[in-house]
Enzyme design. Structure first.
Site, PDB file in Angstrom:
ATOM      1  N   ASN A   1     -80.845  83.795  50.784  1.00 28.45           N
ATOM      2  CA  ASN A   1     -81.563  83.322  49.371  1.00 28.45           C
ATOM      3  C   ASN A   1     -81.226  81.779  49.354  1.00 28.45           C
ATOM      4  OD1 ASN A   1     -82.465  82.602  47.160  1.00 28.45           O
ATOM      5  ND2 ASN A   1     -81.544  83.868  45.837  1.00 28.45           N
ATOM      6  N   GLY A   2     -82.121  80.881  49.820  1.00 32.04           N
ATOM      7  CA  GLY A   2     -81.818  79.537  49.354  1.00 32.04           C
ATOM      8  C   GLY A   2     -82.502  78.721  50.659  1.00 32.04           C
TER       9      GLY A   2
ATOM     10  N   LYS B   1     -88.434  58.317  39.867  1.00 31.09           N
ATOM     11  CA  LYS B   1     -87.094  58.758  40.395  1.00 31.09           C
ATOM     12  C   LYS B   1     -86.893  60.391  40.516  1.00 31.09           C
ATOM     13  CE  LYS B   1     -86.008  58.663  35.460  1.00 31.09           C
ATOM     14  NZ  LYS B   1     -85.011  58.106  34.614  1.00 31.09           N
TER      15      LYS B   1
ATOM     16  N   CYS C   1     -88.151  45.204  24.941  1.00 30.92           N
ATOM     17  CA  CYS C   1     -89.560  45.192  25.103  1.00 30.92           C
ATOM     18  C   CYS C   1     -89.831  44.118  23.917  1.00 30.92           C
ATOM     19  CB  CYS C   1     -90.371  46.420  24.946  1.00 30.92           C
ATOM     20  SG  CYS C   1     -92.019  46.145  24.960  1.00 30.92           S
TER      21      CYS C   1
ATOM     22  N   CYS D   1     -98.385  46.399  26.513  1.00 34.33           N
ATOM     23  CA  CYS D   1     -97.338  46.162  27.653  1.00 34.33           C
ATOM     24  C   CYS D   1     -97.888  45.167  28.557  1.00 34.33           C
ATOM     25  CB  CYS D   1     -97.301  47.525  28.102  1.00 34.33           C
ATOM     26  SG  CYS D   1     -96.393  47.224  30.090  1.00 34.33           S
TER      27      CYS D   1
ATOM     28  N   CYS E   1     -87.810  47.990  29.856  1.00 33.87           N
ATOM     29  CA  CYS E   1     -87.841  49.080  28.859  1.00 33.87           C
ATOM     30  C   CYS E   1     -86.266  49.694  28.853  1.00 33.87           C
ATOM     31  CB  CYS E   1     -88.630  50.476  29.454  1.00 33.87           C
ATOM     32  SG  CYS E   1     -90.183  49.845  30.036  1.00 33.87           S
TER      33      CYS E   1
ATOM     34  N   GLU F   1     -90.447  63.920  27.754  1.00 32.22           N
ATOM     35  CA  GLU F   1     -89.091  64.971  27.794  1.00 32.22           C
ATOM     36  C   GLU F   1     -88.324  64.957  26.399  1.00 32.22           C
ATOM     37  OE1 GLU F   1     -86.249  63.155  31.255  1.00 32.22           O
ATOM     38  OE2 GLU F   1     -85.703  65.170  30.169  1.00 32.22           O
TER      39      GLU F   1
ATOM     40  N   MET G   1     -90.498  50.524  34.500  1.00 32.24           N
ATOM     41  CA  MET G   1     -92.084  50.607  35.088  1.00 32.24           C
ATOM     42  C   MET G   1     -91.957  51.018  36.391  1.00 32.24           C
ATOM     43  SD  MET G   1     -93.432  49.576  32.395  1.00 32.24           S
ATOM     44  CE  MET G   1     -95.031  49.813  32.633  1.00 32.24           C
TER      45      MET G   1
ATOM     46  N   CYS H   1     -85.909  83.825  47.139  1.00 32.80           N
ATOM     47  CA  CYS H   1     -85.962  85.204  47.316  1.00 32.80           C
ATOM     48  C   CYS H   1     -84.747  85.891  46.500  1.00 32.80           C
ATOM     49  CB  CYS H   1     -85.991  85.712  48.715  1.00 32.80           C
ATOM     50  SG  CYS H   1     -85.077  84.680  49.679  1.00 32.80           S
TER      51      CYS H   1
END
Lengths: 1511, 475
Positions: A248-249, A958, A1134, A1123, A1129, A907, A493, A16
């Site tokens: 807030n948290g 992860k 590989c 694969c 990896c 990413e 993997m 909030c």
């Protein structure tokens, strides 16, 4: 809202905007109340509204008792009030229905009278419900005020304590008489303060409570809160502020805090309360939120006699590790209190008050913003944002922000604002804590010394290893790696092995638990770069009375970390000093007695432990030493948790420490669970013996002594524990201990209730009998007659495949068949593959394996939606270019584009060249672009070139962790697309530094929506208990799609324990998300996607029936491309060229787009066939039809038969007009965006490049200024943008969050005033200039002008800031230039490129994880090196002429742009000043630059030589 | 794992062979292992795959290949032996004569030459023997149960060892005069010298396995007696019934089953007396019909005996010639042209050859008449159609014909008659997953149950059957 299916209200989160305004001298006025209202309204965007688009999540205001107003109002009602301070007011929510309201009132009155109070009268608080949303109105309580006095004439604190007792008695009696919190709730009950709150969004608030508009309603303070919660079902009582604070948290350690508080009740005593202390129990009221419970304990501490600020320092201690320069007295204060109360840990910005003092505090990580302004007219405003109240610049004395761990307090009686230093110096010296500690704390000499020799007997070691279930993998992959490298092993993997409860092999009890992790509603902590805030130190022993302070309180044993060596254990056993002694309780039992033997053993262990506590033992060592043929061991985790909970129930837990000495513990997860369920320390003696044996047999590298090996191993465990804690956002082991942040998968309710109470476990499973059976299988197996070599261990097979070991979804046969099927485009081979994967008789791995489809009237397959339309719902899961090779990445994109489906960039950014279609019509462009925590490659052009923008909150393999790409893998191409330097390591931080809470996520969604209005925004979550409520919050934050990933998803590199033990199967997470979204009327606005080891059409259908509209394939799609599950990896080796950057190996890449295309088509056809059988013609018809799923009836698996899927298969509660799938769209509110106007005015520039200048007034509600305009620039001109200064925009006022986000080249944003958080987020080449209002009189360079996390993920451009910035300035900057006059903590964190010039003070931990770019810092008092994190950088003087020239140049520009007087002065004294600059130079980066330079010069040399030859 | 980048750094180095001229003069083993350091380095080529196809799909006895590759690379030879011993009772045999489907399954062989798994296996076990690590592992407790194993080939030996180690009294009956079955008399010494078997038998004997040789059950002992005396009878008699060729002239002298020829040769190499007519290739034109391993063994033997000329004909088409180091059918066994060491020693090979008849004088074979055939395109579910090309009919002058066309099934002898075990459609002893025959207490394993196959598979079935038998006895 009640539990249903997988929904459980305990998983609700909220977050909030928070703030207060006060007159420093305590003068009450109505103006302050009005100001409070204004603040609330200006924080509206930090709250959220529900599925009806009207009901707010809650808002409220706490003020002093408005005596004048009440006097007037009560007089009208016919009763008179005594003087202010002599009466109390209870603000109580009662039932609307009259009869029960009467009962409730009677209850209150009778309690009050019985406790010695007189009820003066009741006042029905006037309300105007018309303004409310329907959902809020439907459950609106009757809001009443009760006025009462003490019959004994108590006033002030004594009266306040009396009122507290009365309220607690009311609460207890109400619960006993079956009043729920909805029916009887005391919002406040005080002689000092009153709380007005409810289910509103801010603007409704004032209208709802006319009281607040009355001029006589006066207060010297107004503390306000705007709530953003994950649920939408209104609960009036959960609105904030609570009685003395607003938060807030999120408190991540809540479960542990509750348990400990509960146990402590038995030893609470206080002269102030006397016998009445019992009336206060339970201290923590069940059914409240984390914040409400915090409030419960906070008020106890305060009313128990501690100062308000003292209480806050106990509950939210700042970090006091060795890296902090703090006074010894303060350090001692915190250390002393570490022995008294564990921290309530988690991100928090808390505003608190007791009516005469009002303050705010930030937790040690400082992940919540809190900005304040102090005015000349004696007012102070503090809020999550600046600009919530209009304050003329000329009236400002000071502008600042709360730094991590800091506090600010207004003492209205003294009429002063107290700074953090003053507050804490006073409190830490009001008792001689330092002396107390020196005298009393027990630090065993030699504890944690260098471990001594470990004796091993090869023969018994061999047997013990088998008893405790060690495999070759445990020894080779885990223990050896930890000893060699001091860290947990990394793998790649996903985890496709069978769930523990489905495995035929006896499993360790740990395997049934999954780590919980922070996602969205709170951030994970960064255990590497910000580990200075974390601590493994704890005290063990007998705790004292919480309400008292004596020297004996710290007569406890200090453990600097929880991993004890064998020598340490000897010392502990022998300890006997000042009444502190340890006792051993053996965990051995007779294996011939079978399961009953185990049950009996646990009972006797519990009883023995309790009696030892009664006998005064301060430390109990649970030990399984001595196992042999006749003696089996109670599983360590079971023993720890059973004893812990037993002692909690008996109220004796705080009287002893628990240490576990066990042969079981070997990997990080084991330690984490043991601690998480109550142990204070662990001695893994068998792991040490194994290390000794490995050393003896030459299996450790010759360089490593046994002592170092053991030390390394312990270090690895410690690092691992920090990582596990940080995943959940927990900073200290003191509060992690017993916090139970785990979810059980496959353990039944009885078992959990008895031994692991409070742990979520939603699908039932095995119980004590099966656990015993597994234990005994291992035990007896160790003594089975065999002539085999005794040293031989079982292979394991849970990481790498082994025949006759754990089942894996991807068997070698399945891979072979799948590759054959797609290469030969042979549907019949696909069928054999699918048959193999789906065959649970042979290969039961997943929960969905146990599902079956119900019978239905089939339809002809010709009527079913065609393959071409089904495949459009398929995506390939996010895999970054970097984790996989260029060929793989591009082949996936081509294939998915051919199908009209979508590939996901991952990413790692994307090469712009791929945005141009190939001549044959193929496109290499990933339709989905990921925005992850490192923001690699994210600029305006990247965002514009996408159909979907995906915010990766977590990854299945992860969750809660970052990642890193080692330097050698960062080749030229990767460096280019990630805007990095070749050869320099790239790190993704665990948290998104712009998402510390749910309202931050909403802000990022808003930013991305601005950056590309056509793209849908998706949020990737990982399944865990409570993911449904998180998803609800995300949908309220306006995400268009939510992806629920299973725990088993793939990865390029991740610690093995994360691959194995974090998150849960998507079946549970998806079902939960579906149920919660449907019941909250949110489902129609969002699409759901699922992924995680999806392999066949059957998987897709199960996902659809559970509620998913879209389906992702990660591992399977790379398997089609060649694969073969090498799981290497992370090593760049590989051998089939799929997941490597090595050009020699990449050449071997065998994949073709057709392979992926064929696979997707096979899956779609498979889906169609199943659909025909189920009678579905379209996928839409099928989505959410969970009624078509059933459980296979003939489960004769000895473990799986206990599973109970009723919660997964529960039909969601369908609200009126609800939907099972997405039928509409999110509505995005751009009404306060100024960009449409900017675009309109820049039209000509955008078309013809003619420069334009625009002026505009702004305020904090105008967010993300510049992003939409930048998108227009990028669409037309690509990443190059327009010539500099083509569009100049002058803003005046306070800019909202994300000012100048993704600003494209050619745009200049100038701001006169202040800015909030995230200035220049993702800056993509534009220029930002910020300076204070001209009429300001404060010294700009010592005042905060912009918020936290500026320039996060900036890739280019410039920013000039005349003033100081907040925390984490330029975090993950990879290309922008910044000049700023001071920064907070963690400046330049994770920076990989660009230049930052700081002309003043920096906070601590500067340059943590900085692997590239250069920073120049003015270090006037030569202390910068103590605040800089020197792990990856070197500090150099500025002597190089180029550096000097550069500095001078940018400072001159800074002066020119901002007019900074301060900088002007620097220039004036330039010859004096430049030597005081230090250059912060990342070590790797320097080397890389030198290498590049060398290469350039070599090329130059080659060139001259050739030329000479040609001459 | 051995070495992360080992496969990129080290080239495959396989074992060597003695020079042809030298080896043709004797029957001694022809392979020569490289130095131990080289073998260790070869272990470093192993990638420790997430899914080791060598182990999981390639190796019929599921050797824990990556584990011992790593140990060998790290010089931990004894531990490597321990891991090898976990799955394989006769690694010194498989290390010599196994066709090594592990290597064609090796993940490296997708696009590179595979790890030298077979030679590493051999090196581990030979080193273990040399170091004295191969010790008897007799049981510590006797169960008192008695088991008769019929046949002492690889399945029988493996089962015997496993059952004995579990504490059962095991008697192995062998109709021949020496232990080893096909290993003893079926495989020539140049591939497997017999001391290798003797060495292992020593161990079995020390562990307490009893052997009865020269006992023909059914003739010397009755099945009834067996069933009465033993708790379990395990049939591991191999698939000894050879496939015959029914063409005119088959009954001429000089036409023999390959196995008869090899047994004789092996006996005489061992210095043992030979029954009946001596079959020798010396100075003769020899035709081996059948292109498999047994045929290849005949070629090698014939050359050593001093044959004038050796031919080997195969009715099936010539497999694809494959010059690359990787496996085109990974992870499966590739159908490619293989040239054995025996072929290298001198042999004319042809394919698509259909034998039409034999002719001769005075009852002795003199000519073999054959024609080339054409094979039709493969049709799913049916054997491909074959047609004779009439223009290719030819005759070849021959003195000795060896029939090496494979085996049909277990020999249907008196024992099986008496036991009344059921056969499957192919004539093998019918067994279920637990190796039980149709007769309670009677088990079958190895080729007797599944038809002729690899030695390594027989070892696996022997081991598995032993587990089943022991479970049965434990009830």
């Amino acid at each position: 809202m009640k539990e249903h299916g997988l929904y459980d209200p305990i998983f609700e989160h909220d977050s909030c905007g928070v703030g207060f305004v006060a007159t420093i001298n305590g003068q009450a006025s109505h103006e302050i109340v009005d100001d409070g209202m204004t603040i609330l309204k200006n924080l509206e965007h930090r709250g959220a509204i529900g599925g009806d688009l009207k009901t707010g999540d809650g808002a409220g205001m706490l003020t002093q008792i408005p005596h004048l107003f009440f006097n007037k109002a009560c007089k009208k009602l016919g009763f008179a009030l005594p003087a202010f301070g002599a009466y109390g007011v209870g603000m109580v929510f009662l039932p609307i229905e009259e009869a029960s309201r009467k009962t409730a009132k009677k209850l209150i009155e009778s309690v009050a009278v019985s406790k010695g109070c007189t009820v003066l009268g009741w006042r029905e608080t006037p309300v105007h419900p018309d303004c409310l949303g329907e959902l809020a109105r439907d459950c609106m309580p009757s809001i009443n005020q009760v006025f009462l006095t003490s019959s004994a004439g108590l006033i002030a604190d004594a009266l306040e304590r009396k009122l507290y007792i009365v309220r607690k008695c009311i609460e207890r009696l109400a619960a006993a008489e079956a009043f729920s919190l909805e029916d009887l709730y005391c919002a406040s009950f005080s002689s000092r303060t009153i709380v007005y709150k409810g289910m509103f969004v801010a603007p409704q608030f004032a209208a709802f409570y006319p009281d607040l508009a009355d001029d006589d309603f006066q207060s010297a303070l107004a503390l306000v809160h705007q709530r953003y919660s994950t649920n939408t079902m209104p609960s009036w009582y959960l609105a904030q502020p609570f009685r003395c604070m607003a938060h807030n948290g999120e408190i991540n350690t809540l479960r542990g805090n509750i348990n400990k508080m509960h146990a402590r009740e038995s030893t609470l005593s206080s002269e102030l309360f006397g016998d009445e202390i019992k009336d206060l129990f339970p201290i923590i009221l069940q059914g409240g939120s984390d914040s409400a419970m915090f409030d419960n304990v906070f008020e106890l501490l305060e009313l128990g006699g501690r100062a308000l600020e003292h209480s806050m320092m106990m509950m939210i201690p700042e970090a006091f590790g060795p890296k902090y320069h703090i006074s010894e007295d303060k350090r001692s204060f915190y250390e002393y209190h570490a022995a008294v109360l564990e921290p309530w840990d988690g991100p928090a910005a808390i505003a608190f008050t007791n009516g005469s003092k009002v303050g705010a505090a930030l937790d040690r990580n400082g992940l919540r913003p809190a900005r304040y302004v102090i005015t000349k007219s004696g007012k102070i405003v503090l809020a999550s944002e600046i600009g919530v109240l209009d304050i003329p610049a000329g009236d400002v004395v000071e502008k600042g922000r709360l730094a991590p761990g800091k506090m600010l307090l207004v003492d209205m009686q003294q009429g002063r604002v107290l700074s953090d230093n003053e507050i804490k110096a006073t409190i830490s010296r009001h008792k001689p804590y330092r002396r107390w500690l020196e005298k009393n704390k027990i630090e065993l000499k030699g504890l944690f010394g260098l471990p001594g020799p470990v004796k091993v007997d090869a023969e018994s070691l061999a047997i013990d290893q088998k008893i405790f279930g060690y495999t070759l993998e445990d020894v080779d992959m885990i223990i050896t790696e930890m000893a060699e490298n001091s860290q947990e092993p990394v793998g790649s993997m996903g985890n496709d092995a069978a769930l523990a409860v489905l495995s035929e092999k006896p499993q360790m009890l740990y395997n049934y638990f999954k780590q919980m992790f922070a996602q969205v509603t709170n951030p994970p902590i960064d255990p590497y770069r910000e580990n200075l805030v974390m601590s493994l130190m704890s005290f063990v022993g007998r705790e004292g009375n919480l309400l008292d302070e004596t020297p004996q309180h710290c007569l406890q044993l200090k453990l600097s970390h929880p991993v004890l060596s064998n020598d340490d254990m000897d010392k502990l056993r022998a300890i006997n000093t000042r009444g502190f002694r340890a006792c051993v309780v053996s965990l051995l039992f007779d294996p011939t007695k079978g399961p009953q033997g185990l049950v009996a053993a646990i009972d006797s262990v519990r009883a023995e432990a309790e009696s030892k506590v009664d006998a005064g033992c301060s430390l109990i060592i649970l030990s399984d030493r001595g196992v042999d043929r006749e003696n089996a061991a109670v599983p360590a985790l079971l023993a720890v948790s059973a004893v812990h909970h037993h002692l909690v129930r008996k109220g004796k837990r705080q009287l002893t420490g628990l240490v576990i000495e066990t042969g079981e513990a070997r990997e990080v997860m084991h330690f984490a669970t043991l601690m998480g369920f109550g142990a204070s320390a662990v001695n893994p003696y068998l792991a040490f013996e194994i290390l000794a044996r490995l050393k003896e047999t030459g299996r450790l590298s010759s360089m490593l002594t046994l002592e170092t090996a053991i030390e390394n191993y312990i270090t690895a465990v410690k690092k691992g524990l920090l990582k596990v804690m940080s995943k959940m956002g927990i900073s200290t082991i003191r509060s992690y201990k017993g916090a139970q942040v785990f979810e059980a998968v496959g353990l039944n309710e009885d078992f959990i209730h008895e031994y692991f109470a409070g742990t979520p476990s939603r699908i039932g499973g095995i119980g004590i009998e099966e656990i015993a059976r597994e234990t005994l299988m291992r035990h007896c197996g160790a003594f089975k007659l065999s002539t085999a070599e005794p040293a031989n261990l079982d292979s394991g097979g849970s990481y790498n495949y082994r025949k006759f070991s754990e089942n894996h979804l991807f068997s070698p046969e399945a891979i072979t068949l799948l590759q054959k099927a797609v290469r030969e485009n042979d549907a019949s081979v696909y069928k054999s593959y699918a048959g193999l994967v789906n065959d649970i008789g042979e290969n039961l791995c997943t929960l969905r394996g146990l599902f079956k489809f119900k019978q239905a009237a089939p339809v002809s397959i010709d009527e079913v939606e065609p393959v071409g339309s089904i495949v459009k719902r398929f995506v390939t899961s996010a895999m970054s270019f970097g984790s996989i090779g260029k060929e793989t990445h591009e082949t996936l994109a081509i294939a998915m584009n051919r199908l009209g489906a979508a590939s996901n960039s991952g990413e790692g950014g994307e090469d712009e060249a791929r945005y141009i279609p190939l001549p044959n019509g193929d496109s290499l462009k990933s339709a989905v672009k990921q925005v992850a925590s490192a923001r690699f490659g994210v600029n305006s052009n990247y965002l514009v070139n996408s159909r979907e923008l995906q915010i990766k909150i977590a990854q299945g393999a992860k969750p809660g962790e970052g990642g890193q790409l080692p330097g050698p893998k960062v080749d030229d191409t990767i460096a280019k697309v990630r805007f990095a330097t070749p050869g320099v390591m790239l790190i993704s931080p665990p948290p998104h530094h712009d998402i510390y809470s749910i309202e931050d996520l909403a802000q990022l969604i808003f930013d991305l929506k601005n950056a590309n209005t056509d793209a849908r925004i998706s949020v990737k979550l990982v399944a865990e208990a409570g993911v449904g409520t998180v998803a609800a919050g995300v949908v309220k934050g306006k995400a268009d799609m939510v992806l629920i990933s299973g725990h088993d998803g793939g990865t390029g590199a991740s610690p093995l324990s994360s691959i194995k033990y974090a998150g849960i199967p998507w079946e549970i997470g998806l079902a939960e998300a579906q149920q919660v979204l449907v019941m909250n009327s949110l489902r129609d606005k969002v699409r759901l996607q699922a992924d995680g080891q999806m392999k066949t059409g059957r998987d897709v259908v199960v996902a659809a029936l559970l509620g998913a509209e879209e389906y992702g394939f990660g591992t399977a799609s790379v398997v089609t491309l060649g694969c073969i599950m090498m799981r290497k990896c992370h090593l760049n080796t590989c051998p089939v060229g799929v997941a490597t950057q090595d050009p020699r190996l990449r050449k071997k890449f065998p994949g073709k787009p057709e392979h992926v295309v064929n696979f997707m088509k096979f899956i779609a056809q498979d889906v169609r066939e199943i659909m025909a059988g189920l009678g579905f013609r379209t996928i839409d018809e099928m989505v959410g039809r969970v009624d078509m799923l059933d459980v296979k009836d003939a489960i004769d698996h000895w473990k799986a038969k206990g599973l109970d899927f009723s919660k997964i298969l529960a039909a969601p509660i369908m609200p009126k007009g609800g939907s099972l799938r997405c039928t509409s769209k999110q509505t995005h509110d751009f009404s306060k965006s100024i960009d449409p106007m900017l675009i309109e005015k820049s039209k000509k520039t955008l078309e013809e490049k003619t420069p334009v200048t625009i002026s505009v007034a702004v305020r904090n509600c105008n967010r993300t200024i510049g992003a939409m305009l930048s998108a227009e620039v990028s669409k037309k001109y690509g990443s190059k943008g327009l010539p500099a200064d083509s569009i100049k925009i002058k803003c005046t006022g306070v800019a909202g969050q994300s000012f100048g986000a993704f600003l494209a080249p050619g745009i200049t944003l100038e701001l006169e005033g202040d800015a909030n958080d995230y200035v220049g987020k993702g800056l993509s080449g534009g220029r930002i200039v910020i300076y204070p209002a001209k009429e300001a009189t404060f010294r700009a360079h010592t005042n905060i002008i912009t918020g936290n996390v500026n320039l996060f993920g900036a890739t280019g451009g410039e920013i000039y800031i005349h003033g100081m910035a907040g925390e984490r300035f330029a975090v993950r900057n990879s290309g922008a230039l910044a000049v700023v006059e001071g920064v907070g903590d963690h400046g330049c964190e994770y920076m990989t490129g660009g230049r930052v010039v700081v002309l003043g003070r920096t906070g601590i931990n500067f340059a943590a994880g900085m692997s590239g770019g250069i920073a120049y810092v003015l270090d006037e008092n030569q202390l910068f090196d103590t605040r800089c994190n020197l792990e990856m950088v070197d500090l150099e003087p500025v002597i190089d002429e180029d550096d000097k020239k550069f500095l001078l140049g940018v400072i001159e520009k800074h002066v020119a742009y901002t007019g900074s007087e301060y900088a002007k002065q620097l220039l004036k004294d330039w010859m004096e000043m430049y030597p005081r600059f230090v250059k912060v130079m990342p070590i790797d980066y320097k080397q890389a630059l030198e290498r590049i330079k060398k290469e350039e010069s070599r090329e130059a040399e080659v060139l001259t030589m050739t030329e000479e030859v040609f001459k | 794992m051995g070495k992360i980048t080992g496969f990129m750094e080290y080239k495959r180095v396989n074992y060597g062979m003695r020079p042809i001229a030298e080896r043709l003069n004797d029957y001694r083993e022809i392979i020569v292992l490289p130095a131990q350091e080289e073998i260790a380095r070869q272990g470093g080529r192993c990638m420790d795959c997430g899914i080791p196809f060598c182990h999981a799909m390639g190796c019929p006895v599921y050797n824990l290949i990556p584990e011992w590759n790593d140990l060998v690379y790290n010089g931990k030879w004894q531990e490597a032996y321990w891991r090898l011993e976990m799955t394989n009772n006769l690694p010194e045999i498989t290390g010599r004569i196994c066709p090594a489907p592990c290597e064609t399954g090796c993940t490296l062989s997708i696009n590179d030459s595979s790890v030298t798994i077979k030679q590493i296996e051999l090196a581990i076990i030979e080193n273990a023997f040399k170091q004295g690590w191969v010790v008897p592992r007799p049981p510590s407790v006797e169960t008192g149960k008695k088991i008769a194993i019929i046949g002492s080939g690889p399945a029988g030996m493996a089962a015997a060892q496993e059952l004995r180690r579990l504490g059962h009294a095991v008697t192995v009956f062998e109709k021949a005069d020496r232990i080893g079955g096909i290993l003893r008399y079926g495989i020539p010494d140049f591939k497997l010298e017999k001391w290798v078997i003797d060495r292992r038998i020593e161990q079995l004997l020390s562990e307490g396995v009893e052997f009865e040789t020269g006992v023909h059950i059914g003739d010397d002992l009755s099945a009834k007696y067996l069933k009465r005396t033993f708790d379990v009878v395990l049939l591991t008699m191999g698939a000894g019934a050879p496939r015959d060729i029914n063409v005119p002239g088959r009954d001429l002298r000089g036409i023999h089953y390959a196995m008869d020829y090899l047994i004789q040769s092996n006996r005489s190499v061992a210095g043992l007396p030979v029954d009946g007519e001596i079959i020798s290739a010396k100075g003769k034109n020899v035709v081996v019909i059948g292109g498999g391993d047994t045929g290849s063994d005949c070629v090698g033997t014939a050359n050593r005996q001093g044959a004038k000329k050796v031919y080997q004909f195969e009715i099936l088409p010539k497999p694809m010639e494959w010059g690359e180091s990787f496996n085109p059918s990974w992870p499966n066994w590739p159908q490619i042209l293989r040239t054995s060491s025996s072929h290298e020693e001198g042999c004319a090979r042809d394919w698509n050859v259909l034998t039409q008849k034999f002719t001769g004088k005075a009852g002795n074979v003199e000519s073999m008449h054959f024609a080339k055939v054409k094979w039709g395109a493969p049709v799913a579910g049916k054997p491909p159609a074959m047609s004779v090309d009439p223009n290719t009919e030819t005759a070849l002058q021959v003195d000795l014909v060896l029939l090496a066309m494979g085996f049909l099934h277990v020999e249907h002898n008196k024992l099986l008659d008496e036991l009344q075990v059921a056969f499957d459609t192919r004539g093998n002893i019918q067994t279920n997953k637990r190796y039980e025959t149709s007769v309670p207490g009677v088990y079958a394993a190895g080729d007797a149950g599944i038809g002729a196959s690899l030695v390594v598979r027989a070892i696996f079935h022997g081991r598995e059957a032993a587990k089943s038998v022991s479970e049965y006895l434990g009830k």
